[in-house]
Design a protein around this motif. Structure first.
Motif, PDB file in Angstrom:
ATOM      1  N   LYS A  85       0.846  -1.201   0.000  1.00  0.00           N
ATOM      2  CA  LYS A  85       0.000   0.000   0.000  1.00  0.00           C
ATOM      3  C   LYS A  85       0.880   1.250   0.000  1.00  0.00           C
ATOM      4  N   LEU A 108       2.236   1.613  -3.536  1.00  0.00           N
ATOM      5  CA  LEU A 108       1.248   2.084  -4.512  1.00  0.00           C
ATOM      6  C   LEU A 108       0.885   3.552  -4.273  1.00  0.00           C
ATOM      7  N   ARG A 122       0.329   5.597 -11.603  1.00  0.00           N
ATOM      8  CA  ARG A 122      -0.842   4.877 -11.114  1.00  0.00           C
ATOM      9  C   ARG A 122      -1.901   4.753 -12.211  1.00  0.00           C
ATOM     10  N   PHE A 179      -3.243   1.103 -13.401  1.00  0.00           N
ATOM     11  CA  PHE A 179      -4.599   0.679 -13.076  1.00  0.00           C
ATOM     12  C   PHE A 179      -5.665   1.249 -14.009  1.00  0.00           C
ATOM     13  N   VAL A 226      -8.375   4.337  -7.795  1.00  0.00           N
ATOM     14  CA  VAL A 226      -8.263   2.972  -7.318  1.00  0.00           C
ATOM     15  C   VAL A 226      -8.243   2.932  -5.792  1.00  0.00           C
ATOM     16  N   LYS A 245      -7.642  -2.175  -1.140  1.00  0.00           N
ATOM     17  CA  LYS A 245      -8.016  -3.393  -1.856  1.00  0.00           C
ATOM     18  C   LYS A 245      -6.946  -3.794  -2.869  1.00  0.00           C
ATOM     19  N   ALA A 246      -6.359  -2.801  -3.528  1.00  0.00           N
ATOM     20  CA  ALA A 246      -5.314  -3.099  -4.512  1.00  0.00           C
ATOM     21  C   ALA A 246      -4.104  -3.746  -3.839  1.00  0.00           C
ATOM     22  N   ARG A 298      -5.006  -7.317  -2.758  1.00  0.00           N
ATOM     23  CA  ARG A 298      -5.012  -8.224  -3.908  1.00  0.00           C
ATOM     24  C   ARG A 298      -3.573  -8.502  -4.387  1.00  0.00           C
ATOM     25  N   ALA A 299      -2.741  -7.461  -4.400  1.00  0.00           N
ATOM     26  CA  ALA A 299      -1.359  -7.640  -4.852  1.00  0.00           C
ATOM     27  C   ALA A 299      -0.578  -8.547  -3.913  1.00  0.00           C
TER      28      ALA A 299
END
Length: 946
Positions: free
Chosen positions: A34, A37, A45, A49, A54, A58-59, A62-63
């Motif tokens: 996080k 990102l 970004r 994405f 985004v 959650k990103a 998921r990553a």
């Protein structure tokens, strides 16, 4: 698709020479991801994405999902805090197809991270059955499209409603491998430049005691006019020599030379990392060689370097030297006056390296650079070889090796380098004291020696030397003389005995003593006194003058059959060796000239025109406090004089510091001089062998169109499914047949009666072999009978074999009834899968005495046909093959096919074809055995420096 883990946890070298850590992502990485990102620029970004809105939580979650059936992710971290600077992932679209995506921190872009991640992801995906990668890229993301195109993968670009779709296979092709090798080479060069071309150096542990490691290293750097800034680091001294000391390493230092107690080294490394030091050379001992405590200290040191991107030479080394005039760095405690020249020398042994420097100095040859690797914790010989390949000041590379971190990478790097420059190596540890246990004849033969090293060097064009003198003799020839274009040698001598010895030594070195043309002989007769022998070798009478001696050398060098000249002079009362040397030094020949001076005193110095030397280091005692002011004044005066000379050169239109190329050209060639004719011949033979290797096109393994790889894969997969081990005879026969290797005609039966029936069907004389679980060498177990005639004899022999094995506590499972092969020479062809070298192919004398004879040659798989023939040509058994006019091509074909099989299927742990009965009619395989085991998966990019 299985979710078994695949290699992807290594430190890699970046394009700027620093390092980073690549590893699989795990769920615990979510917070760091996080942060990563959120640190991306809006543009980065958006390109990753396709949106700025985004949800980062959650990103990141998921990553960080980690290794799972539907995908696989990697991250790159740097720094002690393991800061994430890149992330890559593939997600399955279907079992054989996956989408790949990347994100790289803005400040890390352009360092090759995306290309490395792509290589790792492709390897993992390919191992799991994914054959195709796709990526969707916004049209404006030209940087990412370029990454895919420049990766070397065959990329197909398509337009789609979502953007640009990139499609490419996951299998690494030749172009992709070449691009990754180029990238690795670039990173190695950048890393080595941090060590050999620093702009500033700090000596940590610089002492006022000249007999200390730090004190000697500092004084040698100072005394040899290092062209950059030099700082002594000593918290307990105000001055060291003429320089003001500092208590700790400060910012702006490129290279730190560390000579402090072992316990203090990790703390110094942390200070260097905090100051932004690019590289360290750790002279201090007390690490890998000091037991568990030393090993833990080494791990701590390496972790500090890895986390900061700082590169490391050592620890437990002698230091480094770069004699380039624009650097002039002598950062070693061993010797102050390292002679300048064109040989790059790297040594794992400090003592061997010191002896090499002394030996080079005595021979009048010099070094472009010297590196003592010590424990070789980070930078290795592979890195320095890649640097010297592009270094114009280095014309020959010499190595002293005790171990290989990664033999396959060494072979690739050395082969690339040797196509441009000679590579000489002494590899210690020829004995089989640490040999692996092996069950087959092939495995025992290979394990009993270091023949795998011979195979590695042969494939890479590395000249293996027998010791320091051999290495330096060859280096003197290769660094100072042109390569011979053939094997014809003209020998000139003023005494018969040394001439005969030299001729014999030339034959041993695979050189031919040239017979001179009639024209050359006629010209020599007109010039020389009566009694001279001129046909070749040329024997002069003792009364010939130095001028005549040199004129004869010039004449024979022009003969069309002469590719090199060895001139031997025995000093006598009428002519001095120095006079002959001076006349020879004036020659301008197109072929190599080697001289042998058999003198009672010192060898004459054969001067090269325009030679320059380096000023020896000041080895006077450490100045007292009262003398320091005078020393500072002398330093200031020397500095002012250097500046004045630099200004004068500038006014005259010359560069202040000559480039390495200009210096090499200005120095010119030196004529190698030897005391014994056999050493000159041996050194010339090394040069000629290398010249032949380099002139020949690189052999390529042939494409075998008649193989059934799918059938072979099915047999091996079945064996692995039941746990591996030795294949059954029917499996061995089918596996070999899939690669075009035929066993002699045979039948597999289950009883003595069936064996008798099979013998009748085959007709003629047969061989009978009992097959029992756990019996690999059937003859040694008494389970082989040869030359049996008729069913009755076969049945009786089968009953005897049964009784023999049952008496030893073994049960016969089956019998093999084979047609007797035609008489021939018993040979062996086999493979051993070396855990570091990969599959190694062996060919040699076979039969039951294979291990006793030890007549074997090995090469690394896969083999070109030229490699196989060369391997056979070097066997002592070749004389037996020639005596019966054996089909050597058929034997070579088997070696090539065995190499292709082993290269295609790493699960083959051992393969033994013994005997192969080679005759004029062919080379049928009489007996074969194959053992399989789960293969190790190798990473695309091995550990840094290995």
């Amino acid at each position: 698709m299985s979710a078994s883990p695949v290699a992807a946890d290594v430190h890699i070298a970046l394009r700027d020479g620093s390092t980073a850590h690549v590893r699989p992502v795990v769920p615990g990485d979510a917070p760091a991801l996080k942060t990563f990102l959120s640190g991306l620029s809006d543009n980065s970004r958006w390109l990753r994405f396709f949106s700025l809105g985004v949800n980062l939580d959650k990103a990141a979650e998921r990553a960080a999902a980690g290794d799972r059936p539907e995908g696989y992710g990697l991250i790159v971290t740097t720094g002690a805090e393991e800061r994430v600077v890149a992330h890559a992932v593939f997600e399955l679209e279907r079992p054989d197809r996956a989408e790949v995506a990347f994100a790289v921190a803005d400040e890390m872009q352009g360092r090759g991270l995306a290309t490395v991640l792509l290589a790792h992801l492709a390897q993992v995906a390919s191992a799991r059955g994914v054959t195709t990668f796709t990526a969707t890229v916004l049209p404006e993301n030209r940087r990412m499209i370029s990454v895919f195109r420049e990766s070397g993968f065959p990329v197909e670009v398509r337009a789609s409603p979502d953007g640009i779709e990139v499609v490419f296979p996951t299998e690494l092709g030749p172009d992709a491998r070449r691009r990754f090798e180029d990238r690795d080479r670039m990173a190695a060069v950048a890393a080595v430049e941090r060590v050999l071309r620093p702009r500033s150096v700090a000596v940590v542990g610089a002492s006022r005691r000249p007999d200390s490691f730090g004190g000697a290293a500092f004084r040698h750097i100072l005394g040899n006019d290092f062209r950059g800034e030099l700082l002594p680091v000593n918290p307990n001294a105000e001055f060291v020599g003429s320089r003001r000391a500092v208590p700790r390493v400060k910012a702006g230092v490129d290279l730190a030379i560390v000579a402090v107690p072992a316990s203090a080294v990790p703390g110094v490394a942390r200070e260097c990392a905090a100051a932004g030091v690019s590289a360290m050379v750790v002279i201090t001992a007390g690490f890998a060689e000091a037991g568990a405590e030393g090993a833990a200290r080494l791990a701590e040191l390496l972790e500090i370097c890895r986390s900061s991107g700082m590169r490391l030479v050592g620890p437990n080394c002698m230091g480094v030297v770069n004699t380039a005039p624009d650097v002039s760095l002598t950062a070693t405690f061993a010797r102050a006056d390292v002679p300048a020249g064109t040989i790059g020398f790297v040594s794992q042994s400090g003592a061997f390296g010191a002896a090499a420097i002394d030996g080079a100095s005595r021979r009048g040859i010099g070094l472009s650079a010297f590196v003592s690797l010590g424990d070789k914790a980070d930078l290795s010989s592979n890195d320095f070889m890649q640097y010297w390949e592009q270094d114009p000041a280095t014309q020959v590379v010499a190595l002293y090796l005790e171990s290989f971190g990664n033999p396959l990478k060494f072979g690739r790097v050395a082969r690339h380098l040797a196509r441009a420059k000679p590579v000489l190596a002494v590899k210690a540890g020829r004995t089989g004291a640490g040999a692996r246990a092996a069950s087959s004849h092939t495995g025992a033969l290979i394990a009993a020696s270091d023949s795998t090293v011979d195979a590695l060097f042969a494939s890479a064009g590395v000249i293996r030397c027998d010791g320091l003198d051999d290495l330096l003799d060859a280096a003197a020839v290769l660094s100072e003389q042109p390569l011979p274009t053939g094997s014809g040698v003209a020998i000139i001598a003023n005494a018969r005995g040394p001439l005969v010895i030299c001729a014999d030594a030339c034959a041993d070195a695979k050189l031919e003593v040239a017979t001179l043309t009639d024209e050359t002989q006629s010209a020599l007769r007109e010039r020389l006194a009566a009694g001279a022998v001129v046909a070749g070798p040329v024997q002069l009478v003792a009364s010939e003058t130095p001028e005549q001696f040199a004129a004869v050398a010039e004449s024979v060098a022009a003969d069309p059959g002469v590719d090199a000249v060895i001139a031997i002079f025995v000093e006598h009362i009428a002519t001095r060796a120095d006079d002959v040397a001076s006349c020879l030094a004036g020659l301008e020949l197109d072929v190599p000239l080697l001289t042998v001076f058999m003198t009672p005193g010192n060898l004459p110095v054969v001067l090269r025109r325009g030679a320059t030397g380096r000023r020896a280091a000041d080895t006077s005692p450490e100045p007292t406090l009262g003398a320091r002011a005078a020393e500072l004044a002398r330093d200031a005066a020397a500095h002012a004089a250097a500046k004045a000379a630099e200004f004068t050169r500038h006014r005259q239109g010359r560069p202040a510091i000559p480039s390495p190329i200009e210096e090499v050209e200005r120095v010119g060639r030196k004529i190698p001089t030897f005391r014994a004719p056999e050493r000159a011949a041996h050194a010339l033979g090394r040069a000629a062998a290398y010249a032949r290797w380099r002139a020949a096109p690189a052999p390529e393994p042939p494409a075998l169109d008649d193989v059934d790889a799918d059938a072979a894969a099915a047999i091996l997969a079945g064996a692995l499914a039941r746990g591996g081990g030795w294949l059954r005879p029917d499996e061995v026969e089918a596996l070999l047949a899939a690669y075009g290797i035929a066993l002699v005609e045979q039948r597999r039966v289950s009883s003595p009666a069936a064996a008798a029936k099979a013998a009748a069907e085959l007709g003629g004389d047969v061989a009978l072999k009992g097959v029992a679980p756990g019996v690999v060498h059937k003859a040694q177990a008494g389970a082989v009978r040869l030359g049996l005639s008729g069913p009755t004899a076969v049945k009786r022999a089968a009953q005897e074999i049964t009784a023999k094995l049952e008496g030893a506590g073994m049960s016969v499972g089956d019998f093999l009834v084979q047609r007797m092969a035609d008489p021939g020479v018993e040979m062996l062809v086999g493979v051993l899968a070396d855990e570091r070298f990969g599959p190694v192919v062996a060919c040699g004398a076979g039969g039951g005495t294979a291990e006793v004879l030890g007549d074997v040659q090995v090469r690394l798989a896969p083999l070109a046909r030229e490699d196989a023939l060369d391997m056979i040509s070097q066997l002592r058994s070749l004389a037996l093959l020639c005596r019966v006019d054996a089909d050597v091509d058929a034997l070579a074909d088997i070696a090539v096919r065995v190499g292709a099989l082993a290269d295609a299927f790493p699960a083959i742990a051992e393969l033994d074809l013994n005997p192969v009965m080679v005759s004029a009619e062919g080379a049928p395989v009489v007996d074969a055995r194959v053992r399989v085991a789960p293969p190790a998966v190798r990473s695309v990019f091995p550990a840094v420096g290995r």
